[in-house]
Design a protein around this motif. Structure first.
Motif, PDB file in Angstrom:
ATOM      1  N   UNK A   1       0.807  -1.219   0.000  1.00  0.00           N
ATOM      2  CA  UNK A   1       0.000   0.000   0.000  1.00  0.00           C
ATOM      3  C   UNK A   1       0.843   1.274   0.000  1.00  0.00           C
ATOM      4  N   UNK A   2       2.157   1.128   0.033  1.00  0.00           N
ATOM      5  CA  UNK A   2       3.030   2.293   0.096  1.00  0.00           C
ATOM      6  C   UNK A   2       3.432   2.715  -1.310  1.00  0.00           C
ATOM      7  N   UNK A   3       3.030   3.902  -1.700  1.00  0.00           N
ATOM      8  CA  UNK A   3       3.412   4.458  -2.987  1.00  0.00           C
ATOM      9  C   UNK A   3       4.604   5.392  -2.793  1.00  0.00           C
ATOM     10  N   UNK A   4       5.341   5.591  -3.865  1.00  0.00           N
ATOM     11  CA  UNK A   4       6.477   6.511  -3.815  1.00  0.00           C
ATOM     12  C   UNK A   4       5.997   7.911  -3.446  1.00  0.00           C
ATOM     13  N   UNK A   5       4.803   8.278  -3.928  1.00  0.00           N
ATOM     14  CA  UNK A   5       4.263   9.602  -3.608  1.00  0.00           C
ATOM     15  C   UNK A   5       4.068   9.782  -2.105  1.00  0.00           C
ATOM     16  N   UNK A   6       3.692   8.705  -1.408  1.00  0.00           N
ATOM     17  CA  UNK A   6       3.535   8.803   0.046  1.00  0.00           C
ATOM     18  C   UNK A   6       4.888   8.892   0.737  1.00  0.00           C
ATOM     19  N   UNK A   7       5.872   8.205   0.185  1.00  0.00           N
ATOM     20  CA  UNK A   7       7.202   8.280   0.779  1.00  0.00           C
ATOM     21  C   UNK A   7       7.815   9.658   0.578  1.00  0.00           C
ATOM     22  N   UNK A   8       7.531  10.275  -0.560  1.00  0.00           N
ATOM     23  CA  UNK A   8       8.041  11.623  -0.821  1.00  0.00           C
ATOM     24  C   UNK A   8       7.117  12.707  -0.288  1.00  0.00           C
ATOM     25  N   UNK A   9       5.902  12.309   0.118  1.00  0.00           N
ATOM     26  CA  UNK A   9       4.868  13.251   0.568  1.00  0.00           C
ATOM     27  C   UNK A   9       4.597  14.298  -0.506  1.00  0.00           C
ATOM     28  N   UNK A  10       4.417  13.798  -1.743  1.00  0.00           N
ATOM     29  CA  UNK A  10       4.187  14.676  -2.885  1.00  0.00           C
ATOM     30  C   UNK A  10       2.761  14.531  -3.398  1.00  0.00           C
ATOM     31  N   UNK A  11       2.259  15.609  -3.959  1.00  0.00           N
ATOM     32  CA  UNK A  11       0.956  15.629  -4.615  1.00  0.00           C
ATOM     33  C   UNK A  11       1.071  16.417  -5.910  1.00  0.00           C
ATOM     34  N   UNK A  12       0.157  16.133  -6.837  1.00  0.00           N
ATOM     35  CA  UNK A  12       0.088  16.867  -8.098  1.00  0.00           C
ATOM     36  C   UNK A  12      -1.052  17.867  -7.995  1.00  0.00           C
ATOM     37  N   UNK A  13      -0.779  19.168  -7.976  1.00  0.00           N
ATOM     38  CA  UNK A  13      -1.867  20.154  -7.850  1.00  0.00           C
ATOM     39  C   UNK A  13      -2.905  20.043  -8.958  1.00  0.00           C
ATOM     40  N   UNK A  14      -2.473  19.687 -10.172  1.00  0.00           N
ATOM     41  CA  UNK A  14      -3.425  19.567 -11.279  1.00  0.00           C
ATOM     42  C   UNK A  14      -4.400  18.422 -11.049  1.00  0.00           C
ATOM     43  N   UNK A  15      -3.907  17.307 -10.505  1.00  0.00           N
ATOM     44  CA  UNK A  15      -4.787  16.177 -10.253  1.00  0.00           C
ATOM     45  C   UNK A  15      -5.775  16.493  -9.142  1.00  0.00           C
TER      46      UNK A  15
ATOM     47  N   UNK B   1       5.515   9.573  -8.983  1.00  0.00           N
ATOM     48  CA  UNK B   1       5.847  10.434  -7.848  1.00  0.00           C
ATOM     49  C   UNK B   1       4.616  10.977  -7.139  1.00  0.00           C
ATOM     50  N   UNK B   2       3.468  11.031  -7.821  1.00  0.00           N
ATOM     51  CA  UNK B   2       2.324  11.761  -7.261  1.00  0.00           C
ATOM     52  C   UNK B   2       1.057  10.937  -7.118  1.00  0.00           C
ATOM     53  N   UNK B   3       0.934   9.819  -7.833  1.00  0.00           N
ATOM     54  CA  UNK B   3      -0.329   9.074  -7.862  1.00  0.00           C
ATOM     55  C   UNK B   3      -0.360   8.040  -6.741  1.00  0.00           C
ATOM     56  N   UNK B   4      -1.477   8.006  -6.014  1.00  0.00           N
ATOM     57  CA  UNK B   4      -1.655   7.028  -4.933  1.00  0.00           C
ATOM     58  C   UNK B   4      -2.808   6.072  -5.211  1.00  0.00           C
ATOM     59  N   UNK B   5      -3.441   6.185  -6.369  1.00  0.00           N
ATOM     60  CA  UNK B   5      -4.598   5.354  -6.677  1.00  0.00           C
ATOM     61  C   UNK B   5      -4.227   4.087  -7.424  1.00  0.00           C
ATOM     62  N   UNK B   6      -3.059   4.052  -8.079  1.00  0.00           N
ATOM     63  CA  UNK B   6      -2.644   2.891  -8.847  1.00  0.00           C
ATOM     64  C   UNK B   6      -1.383   2.299  -8.244  1.00  0.00           C
ATOM     65  N   UNK B   7      -1.045   1.080  -8.681  1.00  0.00           N
ATOM     66  CA  UNK B   7       0.205   0.475  -8.269  1.00  0.00           C
ATOM     67  C   UNK B   7       1.380   1.257  -8.856  1.00  0.00           C
ATOM     68  N   UNK B   8       2.509   1.187  -8.150  1.00  0.00           N
ATOM     69  CA  UNK B   8       3.698   1.884  -8.635  1.00  0.00           C
ATOM     70  C   UNK B   8       4.100   1.399 -10.019  1.00  0.00           C
ATOM     71  N   UNK B   9       3.935   0.095 -10.282  1.00  0.00           N
ATOM     72  CA  UNK B   9       4.358  -0.478 -11.561  1.00  0.00           C
ATOM     73  C   UNK B   9       3.533   0.027 -12.730  1.00  0.00           C
ATOM     74  N   UNK B  10       2.334   0.587 -12.470  1.00  0.00           N
ATOM     75  CA  UNK B  10       1.497   1.078 -13.556  1.00  0.00           C
ATOM     76  C   UNK B  10       2.145   2.259 -14.275  1.00  0.00           C
ATOM     77  N   UNK B  11       3.068   2.939 -13.625  1.00  0.00           N
ATOM     78  CA  UNK B  11       3.698   4.123 -14.212  1.00  0.00           C
ATOM     79  C   UNK B  11       5.093   3.822 -14.759  1.00  0.00           C
ATOM     80  N   UNK B  12       5.487   2.552 -14.777  1.00  0.00           N
ATOM     81  CA  UNK B  12       6.817   2.162 -15.238  1.00  0.00           C
ATOM     82  C   UNK B  12       6.684   1.435 -16.563  1.00  0.00           C
ATOM     83  N   UNK B  13       7.393   1.907 -17.582  1.00  0.00           N
ATOM     84  CA  UNK B  13       7.340   1.280 -18.897  1.00  0.00           C
ATOM     85  C   UNK B  13       8.253   0.073 -18.982  1.00  0.00           C
ATOM     86  N   UNK B  14       8.196  -0.595 -20.121  1.00  0.00           N
ATOM     87  CA  UNK B  14       9.023  -1.772 -20.336  1.00  0.00           C
ATOM     88  C   UNK B  14      10.449  -1.414 -20.721  1.00  0.00           C
ATOM     89  N   UNK B  15      11.305  -2.428 -20.710  1.00  0.00           N
ATOM     90  CA  UNK B  15      12.726  -2.256 -21.034  1.00  0.00           C
ATOM     91  C   UNK B  15      12.951  -2.602 -22.500  1.00  0.00           C
TER      92      UNK B  15
END
Length: 698
Positions: free
Chosen positions: A205-219, A541-555
């Motif tokens: 349940x821990x997202x990078x955004x929570x670890x950085x305590x970041x939010x996206x003002x636009x979202x 960095x900012x999204x807490x609704x999806x898994x962290x892997x959802x924002x990572x592309x393939x190699x």
């Protein structure tokens, strides 16, 4: 004739590779079973031998190749605007992260308090976290570095020195270091976050955004039910245009996804309509009804029983998932309710909520079997059949003709309930989805050959200076200043032949060339350099609704041509990227499967996986990551504006240099993480990148 013979040879090679791959499938299945049960046995033995530890079950590649001296510690650097209030930051981490609890009173992120140890080659978490002290993890650094005030001129050296220091092994593997600057009024302050990759991998349940305590003002401004509905209909796609991405190599199956979402939307609507017709628990306003709908016949009874079965199944799945999650959060959590007991409790609750009983069921059955009621039911059925297929037949034909005319003339129709409208909606979608499925099957057929060529035939064997250095495992960092993308578009006219991403990649290749050119007395500069590339979106960095892997592309594997940036160099890179987009589709998708589900590392035992990774990482000493986002807006949870965020992905195994190209909005920035044995020359890459991005005109 020669072209036909070459095509035939190419097809035969593809066919042979595909047949060989099919022959290896049973071996892979056997390897998967051995690896799976071997890991389960090892975890079981270790959990019995060390009851005070929770054995890590992560199968991420970083977990397999991680070592205490070369640990996968991600570094994030935040540049924050405003006065530096350390106590406020510390309080935010305490209340929003460390001491945060769920509804059951259990700590939401317990692994932030637990030590990480190694046990027989496996990582394990120490269950006892009584010695945790936040003062060991949220640190306030001095505003001076080597006797000089911290400012923009020496912040890189200061951050790099902090990055070289290991987190003490007897502490949980994360730190937040607040770095004030000497001029509080005119200069921003910095926050360096160190985070072990296993904390993100296993704290679900821990997202990078929570670890950085970041939010996206636009979202935050755009959140509404309309956006949620739009995401449902469009598949929630948030990818950037292809010209802004470094490795936007794969076009997702648009029509298959669209067909799937339409079918899912149709099923949900039909199910909601079914519940509204037969369910008697709530009114449309959500209030309990004044009187329940009486169950008079067998059809009503069977409809309610179907609703009960679906609700019990969904409730059972949710309860088991919640209990497993609570068990992972706390080793002391015990669940005394078994599976059958859980089903029994849910079933009786649903039956009681709807006042269903054997007496009511028997009454409904007897009522339906009465001759008068059976006659009424058949009469009603025949009336509906005659009404829809005989009496209303002329009107239905009129609607079909009008819908057909609208489709021919306008391309759409308002008669959405007609067969013509449904065919107009679903037939093209089915045809395009089948075409996409055929393309996917063709790519699967070509995949074994492409994988063999990309990993075995194509990689260059040229030696370079990175192959001849020994590495310590400690990391240093360097980063460029922010570069305005609008200035690039004034100097260049980007199009399909020269994309903006091609230009930035050309400048990056030129910067690496300058670094290698410093060591020509030891090793010549290679013409091509094997690298791996991937993308990370801003939502990481900012999204807490999806898994962290959802924002990572393939190699993908990129052979980077090393040369001074010019027009020919850019065209060469453009051609290489276009070839990758045709050849490495399955490699890209397979790496996404590994990121999300540990697909590849589950197929082989860990020993063979480590050997495989070390062998190929020797040939691919550099990783390139593009971090992109439409805007540069960030907001901290304690209310201050974050001017910029930099990610330093740690190179591991035989990889020694990680190049992270950030593009947020119209600003470019390069962040480098390298082994300490590459210092101090690694700064040449950032300096050359700045110079090329600001001065080169192709």
């Amino acid at each position: 004739m020669a072209s036909l013979w070459l095509d035939l040879k190419s097809f035969l090679k593809t066919l042979i590779c595909f047949v060989v791959a099919l022959m290896l499938v049973p071996l892979l299945l056997l390897s998967f079973l051995c690896a799976h049960f071997g890991n389960e046995l090892a975890n079981y033995v270790l959990s019995i031998k060390y009851p005070n530890l929770t054995i890590s079950k992560s199968k991420k590649i970083r977990t397999l190749i991680d070592t205490p001296k070369n640990a996968g510690i991600f570094h994030f650097l935040l540049q924050v605007e405003g006065p530096c209030d350390f106590e406020r930051i510390k309080r935010a981490y305490s209340t929003q992260l460390i001491d945060l609890r769920d509804k059951t009173g259990i700590l939401r992120f317990p692994k932030l308090r637990q030590k990480l140890v190694t046990c027989w080659g496996h990582y394990a978490w120490v269950n006892d976290s009584s010695g945790f002290n936040i003062n060991n993890h949220v640190l306030f650094s001095t505003h001076k570095y080597r006797g000089r005030p911290v400012n923009e001129s020496n912040i890189q050296d200061y951050v790099s020195e902090l990055a070289t220091k290991y987190i003490p092994s007897d502490l949980p593997q994360w730190q937040v270091i607040v770095i004030p600057t000497s001029d509080h009024d005119n200069q921003p302050y910095y926050i360096l976050i160190k985070l072990h990759h296993l904390i993100i991998a296993e704290e679900e349940d821990l997202h990078v955004s929570e670890m950085l305590l970041l939010q996206d003002p636009d979202q935050i401004k755009m959140k509404s039910t309309f956006i949620g509905l739009d995401d449902e209909l469009t598949g929630g796609s948030t990818t950037c245009p292809s010209d802004k991405q470094l490795s936007h190599f794969v076009r997702h199956p648009e029509h298959i996804r669209k067909l799937w979402h339409h079918l899912r939307y149709l099923i949900i609507c039909r199910w909601q309509k079914f519940i509204y017709e037969f369910e008697s628990l709530e009114t449309p306003d959500g209030d309990p009804p004044s009187s329940a709908i009486p169950i008079k016949n067998l059809s009503q009874l069977l409809s309610l029983l179907l609703i009960v079965v679906v609700n019990v199944t969904m409730g059972y799945w949710r309860s088991r998932s919640l209990r497993e999650k609570l068990h992972r959060r706390s080793s002391g959590y015990r669940n005394d309710v078994g599976r059958l007991e859980t089903l029994r409790v849910l079933l009786f609750r649903e039956l009681e909520q709807r006042n269903l009983s054997w007496t009511l069921a028997r009454s409904a059955l007897l009522n339906s079997l009465q001759p008068t009621n059976m006659a009424k039911a058949w009469t009603k059925f025949l009336w509906h059949v005659n009404l829809n297929h005989v009496i209303l037949l002329p009107y239905n034909m009129y609607c079909e003709l009008m819908a057909f005319g609208d489709v021919l003339l306008k391309g759409q129709t308002t008669y959405t309930s007609t067969y013509c409208a449904r065919l107009h909606l679903y037939v093209p979608m089915l045809i395009y989805a089948q075409l996409e499925l055929m393309k996917i099957c063709w790519e699967l057929f070509k995949a074994p050959r492409n994988i063999y060529e990309v990993l075995i035939e194509q990689p260059t064997r040229e030696l370079n200076i990175l192959h001849k250095k020994s590495y310590a495992g400690r990391k240093i960092v360097s980063f460029s200043r922010s570069i305005d993308g609008t200035q690039l578009r004034k100097r260049h006219k980007f199009d399909n032949q020269l994309r903006e991403s091609d230009f930035s990649l050309t400048c990056l290749a030129g910067a690496v060339y300058d670094y290698f050119n410093m060591f020509t007395d030891i090793a010549s500069v290679p013409l091509l350099l094997n690298t791996t590339c991937r993308t990370i979106s801003k939502g990481y960095f900012t999204d807490r609704s999806l898994e962290t892997s959802e924002h990572i592309g393939g190699v993908v594997f990129l052979q980077l041509p090393l040369h001074q940036p010019d027009a020919d160099h850019a065209q060469q890179l453009h051609a290489i990227v276009e070839e990758i987009r045709k050849q490495q589709i399955m490699i890209y998708l397979a790496s996404i499967g590994q990121t999300k589900y540990s697909l590849l590392t589950s197929l082989m035992p860990q020993v063979f996986t480590k050997i495989f990774i070390n062998f190929f990482s020797y040939n691919f000493p550099i990783t390139i990551t593009e971090i992109y986002g439409e805007t540069q807006e960030f907001q901290s949870s304690w209310g201050q504006k974050v001017q910029d965020v930099l990610l330093f992905r740690p190179p591991q195994s035989k990889t020694c240099l990680s190049l992270n190209l950030h593009r947020f909005g119209d600003r470019y920035r390069l962040a480098i993480m390298a082994d300490t044995h590459l210092a101090p020359d690694h700064t040449i890459i950032t300096q050359s990148f700045e110079r090329y991005m600001e001065t080169v005109t192709l």
